[in-house]
Design an enzyme around this catalytic site. Sequence first.
Site, PDB file in Angstrom:
ATOM      1  N   CYS A 143      -3.336   0.231  -3.375  1.00  0.00           N
ATOM      2  CA  CYS A 143      -4.169   0.379  -2.238  1.00  0.00           C
ATOM      3  C   CYS A 143      -3.634   1.550  -1.308  1.00  0.00           C
ATOM      4  O   CYS A 143      -2.414   2.006  -1.617  1.00  0.00           O
ATOM      5  CB  CYS A 143      -4.395  -0.844  -1.281  1.00  0.00           C
ATOM      6  SG  CYS A 143      -2.547  -1.666  -0.946  1.00  0.00           S
ATOM      7  N   CYS A 202       0.919  -1.263  -0.058  1.00  0.00           N
ATOM      8  CA  CYS A 202      -0.108  -0.064   0.175  1.00  0.00           C
ATOM      9  C   CYS A 202       0.859   1.343  -0.109  1.00  0.00           C
ATOM     10  O   CYS A 202       2.022   1.255   0.478  1.00  0.00           O
ATOM     11  CB  CYS A 202      -0.993  -0.056   1.297  1.00  0.00           C
ATOM     12  SG  CYS A 202      -2.212  -1.349   1.101  1.00  0.00           S
TER      13      CYS A 202
END
Length: 282
Positions: free
Chosen positions: A202, A121
């Site tokens: 993400c 992420c």
Amino acid sequence: MPFQQGSARTRQRTVLLVGIVVLLAALILAVVLASVLTHGKEEVSLKMLNWKDRGTTKNLQEVILGRCYSYVMARYPELGDKDCLKIWESLKQAFIYKNPCNITPEDYQPLMELATHPIPCNKSLFWSKTNDLAHRYTKSNQDFLTLEDTLLGYMADRVSWCGDPSDPGINYESCPKRSECESNPSSVFWKMASKMFAEAACGVVQVMLNGSIEAGAFKSSSIFGSIEIFNLNPDKVSAVHIWLMHDIGGPQSESCSGHSINRLKSILEERNFKITCEDDYR
């Protein structure tokens, strides 16, 4: 009786002659058909040699295997369970002996499943018309990854390949450009890889665009504008940061309040993303 026997012999000779003529005609027809079919195959093969893009990269197998082993053994040893030989075979089977204008996403599905890996992420960096700058940046800053910094992109970056229905099944002379046919091996590969890269993103994602392009920094027909932006998941991506870069000494064609950037913002807002934009992020 002699007359009847003579008539019978005449009929037999006639039938025999007709049979011979029919057999000869069939043989001639077979030869002609074989010639036409062979000529047709030669024409198809010749047509395959006349595409407008560069042909398959020489020593493609060695290049792909070398990059794969380098990536999973040296750069990211945590991916050491990847089978580079299987990855190469799945890439080869996607295009070898196939018409290079008739490639489908299904052809590449086994490759995508073998080579994909998680993206941490807050590390995804998308780009459009900023190729060199984006990759110089990720090379010096390990905080971000472009598609070309993943295993799939690293193996395929600046490499070309396409097939030919005739032997040896690979065209080393030329390959079709996207303008010649949409479903060529390169276009289908990068579209699939780009879609997967976007789906994996993400946290906060970055987008590096070129503000020196007169037509506008954001283009709806680009890979980012047509594929990646629509495969970002609003449930996984918390914000999109736009970095609008300008060529040093070049024109300042667009700023963060420009028309194409506003169009991009509206698309992102419709998909419920938080957005920031920065001119010439350093």
